[in-house]
Design a protein around this motif. Structure first.
Motif, PDB file in Angstrom:
ATOM      1  N   SER A   1       6.820  10.846   4.849  1.00 22.52           N
ATOM      2  CA  SER A   1       7.051   9.419   4.922  1.00 22.52           C
ATOM      3  C   SER A   1       7.671   8.791   3.681  1.00 22.52           C
ATOM      4  O   SER A   1       7.781   7.590   3.593  1.00 22.52           O
ATOM      5  CB  SER A   1       5.709   8.716   5.188  1.00 22.52           C
ATOM      6  N   GLU A   2       8.087   9.591   2.706  1.00 27.16           N
ATOM      7  CA  GLU A   2       8.595   8.985   1.498  1.00 27.16           C
ATOM      8  C   GLU A   2       9.949   8.314   1.710  1.00 27.16           C
ATOM      9  O   GLU A   2      10.392   7.518   0.881  1.00 27.16           O
ATOM     10  CB  GLU A   2       8.706  10.035   0.389  1.00 27.16           C
ATOM     11  N   GLY A   3      10.601   8.598   2.840  1.00 28.99           N
ATOM     12  CA  GLY A   3      11.873   7.948   3.124  1.00 28.99           C
ATOM     13  C   GLY A   3      11.666   6.625   3.802  1.00 28.99           C
ATOM     14  O   GLY A   3      11.283   5.647   3.206  1.00 28.99           O
ATOM     15  N   ILE A   4      11.879   6.591   5.127  1.00 33.31           N
ATOM     16  CA  ILE A   4      11.836   5.337   5.854  1.00 33.31           C
ATOM     17  C   ILE A   4      10.576   5.214   6.699  1.00 33.31           C
ATOM     18  O   ILE A   4      10.039   4.136   6.853  1.00 33.31           O
ATOM     19  CB  ILE A   4      13.069   5.224   6.786  1.00 33.31           C
TER      20      ILE A   4
ATOM     21  N   LEU B   1       6.805   4.961  -0.526  1.00 39.58           N
ATOM     22  CA  LEU B   1       7.983   4.102  -0.490  1.00 39.58           C
ATOM     23  C   LEU B   1       8.332   3.729  -1.915  1.00 39.58           C
ATOM     24  O   LEU B   1       7.432   3.416  -2.718  1.00 39.58           O
ATOM     25  CB  LEU B   1       7.676   2.845   0.340  1.00 39.58           C
ATOM     26  N   SER B   2       9.614   3.772  -2.255  1.00 39.28           N
ATOM     27  CA  SER B   2      10.015   3.404  -3.617  1.00 39.28           C
ATOM     28  C   SER B   2       9.818   1.915  -3.844  1.00 39.28           C
ATOM     29  O   SER B   2       9.812   1.112  -2.899  1.00 39.28           O
ATOM     30  CB  SER B   2      11.480   3.781  -3.853  1.00 39.28           C
ATOM     31  N   VAL B   3       9.640   1.542  -5.102  1.00 36.20           N
ATOM     32  CA  VAL B   3       9.433   0.132  -5.443  1.00 36.20           C
ATOM     33  C   VAL B   3      10.640  -0.705  -5.038  1.00 36.20           C
ATOM     34  O   VAL B   3      10.504  -1.826  -4.544  1.00 36.20           O
ATOM     35  CB  VAL B   3       9.157  -0.018  -6.955  1.00 36.20           C
TER      36      VAL B   3
ATOM     37  N   ALA C   1       0.828  -1.205   0.000  1.00 36.80           N
ATOM     38  CA  ALA C   1       0.000   0.000   0.000  1.00 36.80           C
ATOM     39  C   ALA C   1       0.866   1.260   0.000  1.00 36.80           C
ATOM     40  O   ALA C   1       0.577   2.229  -0.709  1.00 36.80           O
ATOM     41  CB  ALA C   1      -0.933  -0.012   1.208  1.00 36.80           C
ATOM     42  N   LYS C   2       1.939   1.246   0.801  1.00 42.38           N
ATOM     43  CA  LYS C   2       2.828   2.407   0.863  1.00 42.38           C
ATOM     44  C   LYS C   2       3.499   2.650  -0.486  1.00 42.38           C
ATOM     45  O   LYS C   2       3.699   3.793  -0.911  1.00 42.38           O
ATOM     46  CB  LYS C   2       3.890   2.188   1.942  1.00 42.38           C
TER      47      LYS C   2
END
Length: 256
Positions: free
Chosen positions: A251-254, A97-99, A90-91
C-alpha cells in the motif's frame, strides 16, 4: 531527506496515477459530505425541534453509514478510499503514504468538503449549513477525547478491512467501515456531533462562517487515527517475518 529522495517523491506525487487518486478522493469526499451534512439539513427542515427528536439522529447515522460505505467502495481501487483526512494522516504516519501525497490528499478532501457544503447552501436557497457542535455541558477537551476514540474505532476498522493478509477486499470491507461510522454517530451525535472527519467539520464551518470549537474536530481525530494505525500495524497484527506479506509493500503507493 536527500535531495534525490525528495525529488523522487515529488515526481511520484504528480504522476498520472497520483492525479487520478486525488480526483477519486475529491469525488468520494464530495458525495460523502454532501450526504452527511445534507441529511442533517433535511432533518432540520422536516423537524424544526430537531434536537428533541431522536429520529433525526437515526437519519443522520444511516446517511453516514450508507454514504461512507459507498464512497469508500468506489474509491478504494484508485486512491485507497480514504475519504477522510484522519485516515490519510494515519497512513502517512505509518509509512503507507508519502507526506507529499498526503498533503495533496488533504487538499482534495478539504476542497471537496467546502464545495459540497457550498453546493448545499446554494441549491437549498440559502438554508443554513449546520456545523458540528459540542453539548453545552461538555468541554472542548472532552469532545476532543470523544472524537479521538470514535476516530480510533473508525480508522482501526479501515485498517482491518483493507489488510491484504485477510484476503482480497470485497464489498464487506467498505460496509464494515460504514457501519462503524453509523454506530459512532448514534453513540456520540448528541455530544460532539460524531464527526470523525476533519474535512466534513471544516467544510461546514467555512460555509457557515463559524469556527467555534473547530480544534476539537482536528486534534482528537488526527491523534486517534494515528494511534489506531500504529496499534494495528505494530501491536495487534504486525508483520511476522520476511516471508509475510507487508501491508506497507502493498500500500505504499496509491492503494489502502
Amino acid at each position: 531527506m536527500a535531495p534525490t529522495a525528495l525529488s523522487e517523491r515529488l515526481y511520484h506525487s504528480v504522476t498520472k496515477d497520483a492525479l487520478r487518486a486525488y480526483l477519486a478522493e475529491f469525488i468520494s469526499t464530495f458525495f460523502y459530505v454532501f450526504a452527511a451534512v445534507g441529511s442533517s439539513m433535511a432533518s432540520r427542515k422536516l423537524m424544526p425541534d430537531v434536537a428533541a427528536n431522536p429520529s433525526s439522529l437515526m437519519t443522520v447515522a444511516i446517511a453516514n453509514a450508507f454514504a461512507l460505505s459507498s464512497t469508500v467502495y468506489i474509491a478504494t481501487n484508485v486512491s485507497g478510499g480514504h475519504v477522510n483526512p484522519a485516515v490519510t494522516f494515519a497512513k502517512a504516519v505509518c509509512g503507507h503514504l508519502s507526506v507529499v501525497m498526503a498533503l495533496f490528499y488533504w487538499f482534495s478532501q478539504m476542497l471537496a468538503a467546502v464545495m459540497a457544503c457550498l453546493f448545499l447552501r446554494v441549491t437549498t436557497a440559502g438554508q443554513p449549513v449546520p456545523t458540528y457542535e459540542i453539548a453545552q455541558e461538555m468541554t472542548g477537551f472532552g469532545a476532543s477525547l470523544l472524537e479521538g476514540v470514535i476516530t480510533f474505532a473508525l480508522v482501526y476498522t479501515v485498517y482491518a478491512a483493507g489488510d491484504p493478509r485477510r484476503g482480497p477486499l470485497t464489498a464487506i470491507g467498505p460496509l464494515a467501515i460504514g457501519m462503524m461510522a453509523g454506530a459512532n454517530v448514534l453513540a456520540t451525535g448528541p455530544f460532539s456531533g460524531g464527526s470523525m472527519n476533519p474535512a466534513s467539520a471544516f467544510g461546514a464551518a467555512i460555509v457557515a462562517g463559524s469556527f467555534k470549537n473547530q480544534a476539537a474536530y482536528w486534534v482528537g481525530p488526527l491523534f486517534g487515527a494515528a494511534v489506531a494505525g500504529l496499534v494495528y500495524d505494530n501491536v495487534v497484527f504486525p508483520v511476522q517475518g520476511p516471508d509475510s506479506i507487508s501491508v506497507r509493500e502493498v500500500s505504499e503507493g496509491i492503494g489502502v
